[in-house]
Write a protein that holds these residues in place. Structure first.
Motif, PDB file in Angstrom:
ATOM      1  N   UNK A   1       0.835  -1.203   0.000  1.00 42.26           N
ATOM      2  CA  UNK A   1       0.000   0.000   0.000  1.00 42.26           C
ATOM      3  C   UNK A   1       0.871   1.254   0.000  1.00 42.26           C
ATOM      4  N   UNK A   2       1.889   1.269   0.846  1.00 36.50           N
ATOM      5  CA  UNK A   2       2.781   2.428   0.893  1.00 36.50           C
ATOM      6  C   UNK A   2       3.522   2.602  -0.433  1.00 36.50           C
ATOM      7  N   UNK A   3       3.957   1.497  -1.007  1.00 41.65           N
ATOM      8  CA  UNK A   3       4.655   1.558  -2.290  1.00 41.65           C
ATOM      9  C   UNK A   3       3.731   2.062  -3.394  1.00 41.65           C
ATOM     10  N   UNK A   4       2.467   1.669  -3.361  1.00 46.43           N
ATOM     11  CA  UNK A   4       1.550   2.105  -4.413  1.00 46.43           C
ATOM     12  C   UNK A   4       1.266   3.600  -4.321  1.00 46.43           C
ATOM     13  N   UNK A   5       1.323   4.156  -3.116  1.00 46.71           N
ATOM     14  CA  UNK A   5       1.153   5.609  -2.984  1.00 46.71           C
ATOM     15  C   UNK A   5       2.333   6.324  -3.635  1.00 46.71           C
ATOM     16  N   UNK A   6       3.539   5.843  -3.352  1.00 40.84           N
ATOM     17  CA  UNK A   6       4.725   6.425  -3.984  1.00 40.84           C
ATOM     18  C   UNK A   6       4.726   6.226  -5.488  1.00 40.84           C
ATOM     19  N   UNK A   7       4.317   5.048  -5.932  1.00 38.01           N
ATOM     20  CA  UNK A   7       4.257   4.748  -7.361  1.00 38.01           C
ATOM     21  C   UNK A   7       3.210   5.619  -8.054  1.00 38.01           C
ATOM     22  N   UNK A   8       2.137   5.928  -7.344  1.00 35.26           N
ATOM     23  CA  UNK A   8       1.110   6.803  -7.901  1.00 35.26           C
ATOM     24  C   UNK A   8       1.678   8.188  -8.187  1.00 35.26           C
ATOM     25  N   UNK A   9       2.422   8.716  -7.238  1.00 30.91           N
ATOM     26  CA  UNK A   9       3.041  10.023  -7.434  1.00 30.91           C
ATOM     27  C   UNK A   9       4.074   9.977  -8.565  1.00 30.91           C
ATOM     28  N   UNK A  10       4.894   8.926  -8.564  1.00 29.16           N
ATOM     29  CA  UNK A  10       5.922   8.800  -9.611  1.00 29.16           C
ATOM     30  C   UNK A  10       5.300   8.654 -10.996  1.00 29.16           C
ATOM     31  N   UNK A  11       4.234   7.865 -11.107  1.00 28.74           N
ATOM     32  CA  UNK A  11       3.595   7.692 -12.421  1.00 28.74           C
ATOM     33  C   UNK A  11       2.923   8.978 -12.881  1.00 28.74           C
ATOM     34  N   UNK A  12       2.372   9.725 -11.932  1.00 29.24           N
ATOM     35  CA  UNK A  12       1.759  10.996 -12.305  1.00 29.24           C
ATOM     36  C   UNK A  12       2.822  11.964 -12.809  1.00 29.24           C
TER      37      UNK A  12
END
Length: 79
Positions: free
Chosen positions: A20-31
């Motif tokens: 879950x924490x990684x997906x939050x970071x990945x969300x920001x990076x993908x954006x």
């Protein structure tokens, strides 16, 4: 039961919380990456798509934590 199968396969609640924490970071990076290469609407869609994984992982983590707690209680009761 899916939670039992995942637990038996070695997945623990901590793993789901890390996901879950990684997906939050990945969300920001993908954006950020999409925003630089494409238009803002497309970047927003990518960020939201990946960001929606976090609640799923948090829910899975809670289900696994609950299973781990009740499984541990059953082990203590059987001794």
């Amino acid at each position: 039961m899916i939670v039992k199968m995942l637990h038996d396969a070695g997945l623990r609640s901590e793993h789901a919380y890390l996901g879950a924490a990684a997906s939050i970071g990945l969300s920001l990076a993908s954006w950020l990456a999409s925003n630089r290469q494409e238009n803002l609407e497309r970047a927003d869609r990518w960020g939201i798509f990946v960001g929606e994984w976090a609640p799923t992982f948090f829910g899975l983590g809670l289900a696994l934590a609950n299973y781990e707690r009740t499984d541990g209680e059953q082990l203590i009761d059987s001794q």
